[in-house]
Scaffold this active site. Structure first.
Site, PDB file in Angstrom:
ATOM      1  N   GLY A 188      32.860  42.966  42.045  1.00  0.00           N
ATOM      2  CA  GLY A 188      34.117  42.468  41.505  1.00  0.00           C
ATOM      3  C   GLY A 188      35.138  42.236  42.598  1.00  0.00           C
ATOM      4  N   VAL A 223      35.572  45.372  44.700  1.00  0.00           N
ATOM      5  CA  VAL A 223      34.876  46.514  44.102  1.00  0.00           C
ATOM      6  C   VAL A 223      33.397  46.404  44.448  1.00  0.00           C
ATOM      7  CG1 VAL A 223      34.372  47.788  41.993  1.00  0.00           C
ATOM      8  CG2 VAL A 223      36.543  46.569  42.210  1.00  0.00           C
ATOM      9  N   ASP A 252      48.561  45.608  32.192  1.00  0.00           N
ATOM     10  CA  ASP A 252      47.584  44.548  32.491  1.00  0.00           C
ATOM     11  C   ASP A 252      46.344  44.682  31.611  1.00  0.00           C
ATOM     12  OD1 ASP A 252      46.898  42.218  33.780  1.00  0.00           O
ATOM     13  OD2 ASP A 252      46.016  43.198  35.522  1.00  0.00           O
ATOM     14  N   TYR A 285      44.003  43.152  44.099  1.00  0.00           N
ATOM     15  CA  TYR A 285      44.252  44.386  44.829  1.00  0.00           C
ATOM     16  C   TYR A 285      43.060  44.840  45.660  1.00  0.00           C
ATOM     17  CZ  TYR A 285      48.109  44.253  41.631  1.00  0.00           C
ATOM     18  OH  TYR A 285      49.207  43.832  40.935  1.00  0.00           O
ATOM     19  N   GLY A 286      42.021  44.056  45.731  1.00  0.00           N
ATOM     20  CA  GLY A 286      40.898  44.419  46.573  1.00  0.00           C
ATOM     21  C   GLY A 286      39.564  44.067  45.956  1.00  0.00           C
ATOM     22  N   GLY A 310      39.602  41.293  42.933  1.00  0.00           N
ATOM     23  CA  GLY A 310      40.868  40.983  42.282  1.00  0.00           C
ATOM     24  C   GLY A 310      41.989  40.937  43.292  1.00  0.00           C
ATOM     25  N   LYS A 355      36.457  50.868  44.805  1.00  0.00           N
ATOM     26  CA  LYS A 355      37.442  49.816  45.030  1.00  0.00           C
ATOM     27  C   LYS A 355      38.002  49.957  46.449  1.00  0.00           C
ATOM     28  CE  LYS A 355      40.525  48.645  41.840  1.00  0.00           C
ATOM     29  NZ  LYS A 355      41.755  48.680  40.999  1.00  0.00           N
TER      30      LYS A 355
END
Length: 612
Positions: free
Chosen positions: A315, A322, A431, A319-320, A317, A335
């Site tokens: 993954g 995964v 969110d 913010y970083g 996103g 993460k």
């Protein structure tokens, strides 16, 4: 003529062999069940329970078969299958020379019925066989059925008549029906000679505890441990006081500007946390300390992910990234965040240290180093809800059944309700969306990604004003867009969008068919449905085509009503998350019963009674 004569010679021999084989089969069949013994017809009667193995019949049909009210039928989940427990009156009777506990009912014989199929499929093989009963099994007639039941010696138990199924074990049955294993074995001593072996079709009596399993032995041990701990605590306290007095005397006349002993006694976890806080200039870490998360080294997380190999990435996103990893023998999701994302890192760390719920992703630990911050979570096998709803086949998933969607809605609601109402501090996720809802092997949903979470006070006025617009387009309520206002009702609004996605299979933002260059929100679609004179009729063509018509429209409409309630433009008129739980629970149970009535075997059964 010689050949027929020879056949005549062998006929008695063949008849003998057939007779012995048949008698052996009958003997073996008889040994599959024994009546629960009683001393005399005037022996006590009691309420007993029959375990009905589901063959796709409705509750109404089952109530007719067993001559009971539907209120006496309770669902139970066994190996992902919805079976039923049926409460019946049980009495001591003599049935064709056999003394025991029985419950009598009758069956209306239908044309084409076969006796053995009726006893196995409708009565789960629990009917006592009576000699010559085939003569009474006539279409259109009522056929008497004598079902095995039992009365226990103690009032705290109820006897359940249970038919052994494939893959059953004694301990598994005992656990399923809240029975003590030893008592279970003793109650079936005639049948169970070897506790490690039971066979499919055996009819067993299970002494189910009405109030669940409690152990007096464990209770006595517990009391003994309390006494011992109390004595040890007292002795320790006396020694500690003596030690303090001694140290105080030693310290007289010394300079009292020495280092605070509390600072010296801080745990490694608190020290490392303070170090991270100072390094990344995070101010508000009050009450951060928690014993649950583990501090991992940079080497451990790198080894777990094969050096953050791109093939392990699951993954990515804002913010970083995964990564999938293995720490020890546990699968994890790690993460990896840039150090300039420390605010989001600590926001997530602070919240998940305090939250432990079956419908919220579990934080296992964290690490820092090499200009990065790392959060280590439990690995959720099935990925995000987003992948299962939108073009699932392209992503290697089967479309979700309606019952699975009902379970996911309830699980998600419980997870959000927990962070709103059942934590010491109240949090707003900010969110909520389908890509932040993860699914485990049993399709149980877990709320994830707390990078934008915000603490709000439990007061009458819990609004706060964000310094910038955060969240995801398509899920944001009007007050957030207009005034940057965020409350728990913002999460409720986003949850309403998630429900609409579960119903329609469409994304939160969809391309307008009339103006392809414009995007249309799913929210406006829900508003349009309920502005229609016949909203249920307006909803039906919008239900996800992947369901292929396999859904109970009444329950789908109820979920749509909750979605509309959550999407109210005025936050005051939206429900609290706890107000949605009851209706969503009813939708799930009704959906599973609807599916079971069609002979379904949904994956959701394993998660039906889990969670708060």
């Amino acid at each position: 003529m010689a050949l027929p004569n020879r056949l005549l010679i062998f006929l008695p021999l063949l008849a003998t062999i057939f007779s012995k084989t048949l008698s052996y089969y009958i003997s073996e069949k008889d040994n599959l069940m024994f009546p629960f013994t009683c001393s005399a017809p005037e022996h006590k009667t009691c309420n007993s329970t029959l375990y009905h193995i589901s063959k796709g019949h409705t509750k109404e049909q089952i109530s007719s078969f067993y001559s009971v009210n539907t209120s006496q039928i309770k669902p139970i989940i066994h190996a992902k299958t919805l079976d039923y427990l049926i409460s019946v009156p049980c009495g001591c009777k003599n049935v064709s020379g056999t003394q025991g506990y029985f419950y009598d009912t009758s069956y209306q014989v239908q044309s084409g019925d076969i006796l053995v199929n009726v006893t196995n499929d409708i009565y789960s093989g629990q009917a006592w066989e009576v000699e010559g009963e085939e003569d009474y099994f006539v279409p259109g007639e009522l056929f008497p059925v004598h079902l095995l039941c039992g009365c226990p010696d103690v009032n705290s138990q109820v006897v359940v008549t249970y038919t052994v199924q494939d893959h059953d074990t004694l301990s598994g049955i005992a656990s399923l029906l809240s029975a003590r294993l030893k008592g279970f074995e003793n109650m079936n001593a005639r049948l169970i000679e070897n506790p490690t072996y039971i066979d499919i079709g055996w009819v067993l009596f299970v002494p189910m505890e009405k109030s669940g399993i409690t152990s007096s032995t464990k209770g006595n041990r517990h009391k003994l441990m309390i006494v011992i701990i109390g004595i040890l605590s007292f002795v320790t306290l006396v020694l500690l006081v003596a030690l303090i007095v001694f140290l105080l005397r030693q310290k007289r006349g010394h300079d009292f500007t020495e280092e605070d002993p509390k600072a010296v006694s801080k745990t490694l976890s608190s020290t490392r946390t303070a170090s991270l806080q100072k390094q990344y200039n995070i101010e508000d870490m009050t009450g951060f300390e928690s014993e649950r998360p583990v501090i991992f080294s940079l080497e451990e997380v790198e080894e777990a992910t094969a050096g953050f190999n791109e093939s392990r990435k699951i993954g990515e996103g804002g913010y970083g990234k995964v990564y999938f990893g293995v720490l020890g023998d546990q699968e994890v999701a790690i993460k990896k965040m840039k150090s300039n994302k420390s605010k989001e890192f600590f926001a997530e760390l602070k919240v998940l240290c305090r939250i432990h719920h079956i419908n919220v992703v579990e934080l296992l630990g964290y690490a820092s180093g090499d200009d990065h911050l790392y959060l280590v979570y439990e690995f959720i096998q099935k990925g995000s809800l987003n992948e299962h709803l939108h073009d699932p086949l392209l992503k290697g998933h089967q479309p979700l059944s309606w019952a699975a969607r009902a379970q996911i809605a309830l699980n998600t609601a419980r997870g959000i309700e927990y962070i709103h109402d059942h934590t010491k501090a109240r949090y707003v996720h900010r969110d909520i969306k389908t890509s932040n809802i993860l699914l485990d092997e049993g399709l149980r949903a877990k709320v994830a990604d707390f990078g934008l979470v915000k603490l709000v006070e439990r007061t009458g006025d819990e609004d706060f004003i964000a310094t910038r617009l955060v969240g995801t387009p398509g899920y944001l309520p009007p007050e957030s867009v207009r005034e940057l206002q965020m409350t728990s009702k913002s999460d409720v609004f986003a949850f309403g969008v998630v429900l609409a996605e579960l119903i329609t299979g469409q994304r939160a933002l969809i391309r307008d068919n009339q103006e392809p260059s414009r995007m249309k929100s799913l929210i406006s679609l829900v508003y349009e449905i309920f502005r229609d004179d016949d909203p249920e009729n307006a909803l039906e063509p919008l239900v996800d085509g992947n369901l292929k018509g396999n859904y109970p429209m009444e329950e789908v409409y109820k979920m749509a009503e909750i979605s509309e309630w959550c999407l109210n433009e005025d936050p005051v008129n939206r429900p609290e998350m706890r107000e949605t739980i009851g209706t969503l629970s009813q939708i799930l149970v009704s959906s599973i019963e609807w599916e079971a009535s069609l002979g379904g075997n949904s994956q959701v059964f394993s998660g039906l009674f889990n969670g708060r």
